[in-house]
Design a protein around this motif. Structure first.
Motif, PDB file in Angstrom:
ATOM      1  N   MET A   1       0.821  -1.213   0.000  1.00 49.52           N
ATOM      2  CA  MET A   1       0.000   0.000   0.000  1.00 49.52           C
ATOM      3  C   MET A   1       0.851   1.257   0.000  1.00 49.52           C
ATOM      4  SD  MET A   1      -2.895  -1.330   2.720  1.00 49.52           S
ATOM      5  CE  MET A   1      -3.137   0.292   3.374  1.00 49.52           C
TER       6      MET A   1
ATOM      7  N   VAL B   1       1.445   1.256  -4.014  1.00 50.11           N
ATOM      8  CA  VAL B   1       0.284   2.029  -4.477  1.00 50.11           C
ATOM      9  C   VAL B   1       0.681   3.504  -4.625  1.00 50.11           C
ATOM     10  CG1 VAL B   1      -2.047   2.796  -3.897  1.00 50.11           C
ATOM     11  CG2 VAL B   1      -1.407   0.405  -3.568  1.00 50.11           C
TER      12      VAL B   1
ATOM     13  N   SER C   1      -9.828   6.508  -9.534  1.00 47.07           N
ATOM     14  CA  SER C   1      -9.520   5.278  -8.792  1.00 47.07           C
ATOM     15  C   SER C   1     -10.623   4.930  -7.807  1.00 47.07           C
ATOM     16  CB  SER C   1      -8.199   5.432  -8.034  1.00 47.07           C
ATOM     17  OG  SER C   1      -7.145   5.602  -8.942  1.00 47.07           O
ATOM     18  N   VAL C   2     -11.162   5.939  -7.139  1.00 49.21           N
ATOM     19  CA  VAL C   2     -12.201   5.682  -6.140  1.00 49.21           C
ATOM     20  C   VAL C   2     -13.412   5.028  -6.801  1.00 49.21           C
ATOM     21  CG1 VAL C   2     -13.893   6.825  -4.649  1.00 49.21           C
ATOM     22  CG2 VAL C   2     -11.469   7.449  -4.499  1.00 49.21           C
TER      23      VAL C   2
ATOM     24  N   THR D   1     -12.545   1.454  -8.142  1.00 48.76           N
ATOM     25  CA  THR D   1     -12.397   0.453  -7.079  1.00 48.76           C
ATOM     26  C   THR D   1     -13.751  -0.157  -6.736  1.00 48.76           C
ATOM     27  OG1 THR D   1     -10.501   1.592  -6.140  1.00 48.76           O
ATOM     28  CG2 THR D   1     -11.655   0.072  -4.694  1.00 48.76           C
ATOM     29  N   LEU D   2     -14.775   0.710  -6.625  1.00 48.41           N
ATOM     30  CA  LEU D   2     -16.099   0.198  -6.271  1.00 48.41           C
ATOM     31  C   LEU D   2     -16.627  -0.718  -7.369  1.00 48.41           C
ATOM     32  CD1 LEU D   2     -17.642   3.405  -4.681  1.00 48.41           C
ATOM     33  CD2 LEU D   2     -16.698   1.397  -3.539  1.00 48.41           C
TER      34      LEU D   2
ATOM     35  N   VAL E   1     -14.742  -4.101  -6.875  1.00 48.80           N
ATOM     36  CA  VAL E   1     -15.163  -4.882  -5.704  1.00 48.80           C
ATOM     37  C   VAL E   1     -16.563  -5.442  -5.940  1.00 48.80           C
ATOM     38  CG1 VAL E   1     -15.563  -4.895  -3.220  1.00 48.80           C
ATOM     39  CG2 VAL E   1     -13.723  -3.524  -4.151  1.00 48.80           C
TER      40      VAL E   1
ATOM     41  N   VAL F   1     -13.541  -8.497  -7.057  1.00 53.22           N
ATOM     42  CA  VAL F   1     -12.141  -8.317  -6.655  1.00 53.22           C
ATOM     43  C   VAL F   1     -12.105  -8.112  -5.146  1.00 53.22           C
ATOM     44  CG1 VAL F   1     -10.084  -6.883  -6.922  1.00 53.22           C
ATOM     45  CG2 VAL F   1     -11.572  -7.319  -8.880  1.00 53.22           C
ATOM     46  N   ILE F   2     -11.158  -8.778  -4.468  1.00 56.42           N
ATOM     47  CA  ILE F   2     -11.181  -8.716  -3.010  1.00 56.42           C
ATOM     48  C   ILE F   2     -10.593  -7.410  -2.493  1.00 56.42           C
ATOM     49  CG2 ILE F   2     -11.031 -11.224  -2.782  1.00 56.42           C
ATOM     50  CD1 ILE F   2      -8.118 -10.788  -1.784  1.00 56.42           C
ATOM     51  N   ASP F   3     -10.936  -7.073  -1.253  1.00 57.14           N
ATOM     52  CA  ASP F   3     -10.411  -5.877  -0.600  1.00 57.14           C
ATOM     53  C   ASP F   3     -10.522  -6.101   0.899  1.00 57.14           C
ATOM     54  OD1 ASP F   3      -9.505  -3.431   0.080  1.00 57.14           O
ATOM     55  OD2 ASP F   3     -11.033  -2.288  -1.002  1.00 57.14           O
TER      56      ASP F   3
ATOM     57  N   ALA G   1      -8.359  -4.489  -4.586  1.00 53.65           N
ATOM     58  CA  ALA G   1      -9.091  -3.672  -5.564  1.00 53.65           C
ATOM     59  C   ALA G   1      -8.491  -2.270  -5.727  1.00 53.65           C
ATOM     60  CB  ALA G   1     -10.568  -3.605  -5.208  1.00 53.65           C
ATOM     61  N   PRO G   2      -8.200  -1.533  -4.638  1.00 51.11           N
ATOM     62  CA  PRO G   2      -7.631  -0.187  -4.830  1.00 51.11           C
ATOM     63  C   PRO G   2      -6.278  -0.231  -5.556  1.00 51.11           C
ATOM     64  CG  PRO G   2      -8.262  -0.541  -2.530  1.00 51.11           C
ATOM     65  CD  PRO G   2      -8.430  -1.849  -3.221  1.00 51.11           C
ATOM     66  N   GLN G   3      -5.501  -1.285  -5.296  1.00 52.03           N
ATOM     67  CA  GLN G   3      -4.191  -1.406  -5.944  1.00 52.03           C
ATOM     68  C   GLN G   3      -4.347  -1.780  -7.413  1.00 52.03           C
ATOM     69  OE1 GLN G   3      -1.502  -3.989  -3.847  1.00 52.03           O
ATOM     70  NE2 GLN G   3       0.208  -3.576  -5.208  1.00 52.03           N
TER      71      GLN G   3
ATOM     72  N   VAL H   1      -6.750  -1.078  -9.443  1.00 51.28           N
ATOM     73  CA  VAL H   1      -7.234   0.036 -10.252  1.00 51.28           C
ATOM     74  C   VAL H   1      -6.094   0.951 -10.684  1.00 51.28           C
ATOM     75  CG1 VAL H   1      -8.521   2.172 -10.077  1.00 51.28           C
ATOM     76  CG2 VAL H   1      -9.579   0.048  -9.377  1.00 51.28           C
ATOM     77  N   ILE H   2      -5.276   1.372  -9.741  1.00 46.49           N
ATOM     78  CA  ILE H   2      -4.226   2.322 -10.111  1.00 46.49           C
ATOM     79  C   ILE H   2      -3.101   1.611 -10.855  1.00 46.49           C
ATOM     80  CG2 ILE H   2      -3.000   2.205  -7.898  1.00 46.49           C
ATOM     81  CD1 ILE H   2      -3.478   5.322 -10.141  1.00 46.49           C
TER      82      ILE H   2
END
Lengths: 570, 195
Positions: free
Chosen positions: A134, A138, A186-187, A190-191, A194, A198-200, A224-226, A228-229
């Motif tokens: 992270m 990230v 990204s925000v 990410t949604l 998920v 995709v796990i988070d 998921a956040p990783q 995406v970017i």
């Protein structure tokens, strides 16, 4: 290729055609600092960052200061990322208790993520803590992408401003791109991921008792956040070893499509931004067209090669697609994606310097793998990495007007800027440095006995593995023909060197070029000016790109993928 | 240059807080509220206990490592479906090791499922995936395994075929991906039918 795959290709192009003008215009507004409605939301956050950095956001920088800011930021990033990996054993968010990373691997990985390459000589599941993923990876996925865009914009400013000494402010450009473009996209994305599976989670490894009575360990992570970017910033370094083939990173046909879209989105939007900032959409459109033609042609080639399958598997096995059979070469591919859509993903990821894979490139057919390699050999311009793709293509546009100028005997111009000896020297450095690094390091590695021992495959395919690694790293792509074992002292250092050269020995000439062009007056077009916002120029640009790649790399392509293809079909 | 380096360190710190900590942590929190099941890995239960994730392939073998006839089998895996060692074989298309392994897998598949020489086997049954954790198989692969599973469970084949249909995942919009059968969901459905 099945009808479904043609429709898929068309849908991806359609989705990009709708988004690119919107994002292209928005990016231009963000980078020009045009007052906009979002100022009330983003302004305070940006001012907080400027204050912490101790910079005056209105002060513009000359090219040398801009370049030294890029270098200083990258040096600080390498240092921090190196320390994060070395110390991850005592840092928080480490539920699986992984220890510190070795010095050589930490160095390689730090250079890799800071240069937007994301070559990975480790398996993420067991080598890196959540904290390193992270706070280390990230973060670099965001800022290395933003730095690439900043350099591209500095070059645009050099081209479109008349008699300017300054090119903007690096810190402001990076901050605005992160805060106003990368984070909001990204925000939302990410949604979407998920929601699609995709796990988070930060819960650590989950041990389950399987149906047949044994156990299986399921990895965790803020995936998921990783993810995406990783795509949006054309980074490509996945949290898991299998990258986007891993079902926790890319669980469905829809997520595969969406991730493919994300990794192409910004690289294709930036030429549009260029057109807006140049005051002529046609200028952006001709650059965009050259990128798109190369991407579509090579992607089609890879898709066709993979759907035709491997004829060496034997007569008892069918690779012919029907309503119930998933067709094509499936070695190293996931059935939920199928051969064609896997190939389009890997082709897009090599063409954009993302380097993510949703299938094992090493097991592609000889020609399919060759298409991926060729994408990178174009020098990451079709459409290339975020920022780096645009400045790479603008360099090739200068080569194109130069060649056209030689043919008619006039001083070449681009956007009203005269292209003279000083500029062409910088262009030549840019064009030469990456192939020089890739080819000479490959030759060196082939002569080094312990380096040859890292190859999994031999013969022509082994040569492809080796050249693939150095072309990938020196072009800051990070895609791996994963048979090569890169976690050795030799490769950690040699590949790290290739990545550094590929990033900074190109960025400095680009910024010098921007400074040199910026100082010139912008001349009015005359009857003798070669128009550069036309389909004819797009064709010239495409041709020049292909010829440069052919002259540089054809011998090694002939000895690698082509030889393997002809031997297999002999 | 010293001023640049100070700004640079400040920038790394600020962006680490914003994009490296705040962004993933907030998104993880939001994901757990909005999509709790997906965020935790789409876990599947059978008889009240978690038996795996519908997204991650697993082996259905005896303690001696032999494939169990009463379960559908996933694709071959480079890592024997080890959840912490994802990856592919990375063997090249003309590699002798690859061709030999495909041949051996074909022989074993034909013997295990009683598939005669004249019937072609879909290639997903004899090739390893990219992740080593492919949870799905092609419909043709599932149908070839159905008679064996039905015999081992003393079920009519038609019942097994209809369970295959319910475990089939169709591509979104009809074009995003391939139609595939999820092996764990299919096997859990078979087990829950038996009880």
């Amino acid at each position: 290729m099945a009808a479904r795959d043609w429709l898929y290709f068309a849908l991806l192009i359609g989705a990009l055609a709708v988004s690119v003008p919107l994002l292209g215009v928005y990016l231009a507004r963000v980078l020009e600092g045009t007052p906009q409605r979002g100022d009330r939301v983003w302004g305070p956050l940006e001012r907080l960052i400027y204050r912490a950095l101790g910079i005056d956001s209105r002060a513009e920088q000359r090219w040398r200061t801009y370049a030294s800011s890029v270098l200083a930021f990258s040096a600080a990033s390498v240092l921090v990322l190196y320390l994060l990996q070395r110390l991850q054993g005592v840092l928080p968010l480490n539920p699986t208790h992984v220890g510190g990373v070795t010095p050589a691997l930490s160095w390689n990985t730090a250079v890799s993520f800071v240069t937007n390459t994301n070559w990975q000589n480790y398996a993420g599941e067991t080598a890196m803590s959540y904290f390193t993923q992270m706070v280390g990876f990230v973060t670099q996925n965001f800022v290395s992408a933003a730095a690439g865009i900043a350099v591209a914009v500095a070059l645009i400013r050099g081209l479109v401003r008349s008699r300017t000494a300054t090119l903007g402010n690096f810190w402001v450009d990076v901050t605005r791109v992160v805060v106003r473009v990368l984070l909001p996209l990204s925000v939302v994305s990410t949604l979407v991921l998920v929601a699609s599976g995709v796990i988070d989670t930060l819960a650590g490894t989950h041990v389950v008792h399987t149906v047949s009575g044994s156990t299986q360990s399921l990895p965790g992570g803020a995936i998921a956040p990783q993810e995406v970017i990783k795509e949006l910033g054309t980074n490509g370094g996945g949290p898991f070893n299998a990258n986007s083939a891993h079902p926790f990173e890319n669980p469905t046909g829809f997520t595969n499509f969406f991730e493919n879209y994300l990794l192409l989105l910004i690289p294709f939007s930036l030429p549009w931004t260029f057109g807006v900032m140049a005051g002529s959409r046609r200028q952006g459109a001709s650059v965009l067209a050259a990128m798109a033609v190369l991407w579509a042609a090579l992607s089609f080639g890879a898709m066709a090669a993979e759907t035709s399958g491997s004829h060496l598997l034997g007569p008892g096995i069918t690779q012919h697609a029907t309503a119930t059979v998933v067709g094509g070469n499936l070695t190293g591919k996931e059935v939920r994606f199928g051969a064609a859509q896997s190939a389009l993903f890997n082709s897009s990821a090599t063409a954009t310097s993302t380097g993510a894979v949703d299938s094992a490139s090493d097991s592609y057919t000889a020609l399919g793998g060759g298409a991926l390699l060729t994408n990178m050999m174009f020098g990451e311009v079709s459409p290339g990495g975020v920022g780096s793709g645009l400045y790479g293509m603008l360099i090739l546009a200068l080569v194109s007007v130069f060649i056209a100028g030689l043919m008619v005997g006039r001083t070449p111009e681009y956007l009203g800027k005269k292209i003279q000896a000083a500029e062409m020297k910088l262009v030549a450095i840019y064009i030469l440095v990456v192939p020089l690094a890739a080819l000479s390091l490959t030759a060196f590695a082939l002569l080094w006995p312990s380096a040859r021992a890292s190859l999994l495959n031999h013969g022509a395919h082994g040569l492809t593995e080796m050249i693939y690694a150095f072309v990938s790293t020196s072009n800051n792509n990070g895609s791996a023909f994963a048979g090569l074992n890169g976690n050795t002292g030799f490769f950690n250092i040699a590949l790290g060197l290739a990545m550094l050269l590929g990033r900074f020995a190109t960025i400095v000439p680009v910024l010098a070029l921007a400074g040199s062009l910026g100082a010139k007056p912008r001349l009015e077009e005359s009857a003798g000016t070669l128009p550069t916002g036309t389909p004819l120029f797009a064709l010239l640009l495409t041709g020049v790109t292909v010829i440069i790649v052919g002259l540089t790399y054809f011998p090694v392509l002939a000895l690698g993928p082509l030889l393997e293809h002809f031997v297999a079909h002999a | 240059m010293r001023r640049q380096l100070l700004s640079a360190l400040g920038a790394v710190l600020m962006f680490s807080l914003l994009t490296g900590l705040a962004y993933p942590l907030v998104m993880t929190g939001v994901s757990h509220v909005l999509f709790p099941s997906a965020a935790q890995g789409s876990l599947i239960r059978s008889h009240g206990r978690v038996v795996g994730s519908s997204l991650i392939g697993q082996e259905f073998v005896s303690s001696a490592g032999q494939p169990l006839a009463q379960y559908f089998q996933t694709r071959p895996s480079a890592s024997n479906d080890n959840g912490l060692a994802s990856g592919a074989t990375n063997l090249g298309p003309s590699s002798a090791n690859l061709l030999q392994s495909v041949h051996q897998l074909e022989v074993a598949y034909r013997r295990f499922n009683h598939v005669p020489a004249g019937v072609e086997i879909p290639s997903d049954a004899v090739t390893t995936s990219g992740s080593g954790l492919d949870p799905d198989i092609s419909i043709a692969n599932a149908r070839l395994q159905a008679p064996r599973v039905a015999a081992a469970r003393h079920l009519p084949v038609s019942v097994v075929y209809s369970l295959i249909n319910s475990a089939t995942i169709h591509p979104a919009l009809g074009i995003l991906g391939e139609p595939v059968v999820n092996v764990l969901e299919l096997n859990v459905a078979l087990d829950s039918r038996a009880h």
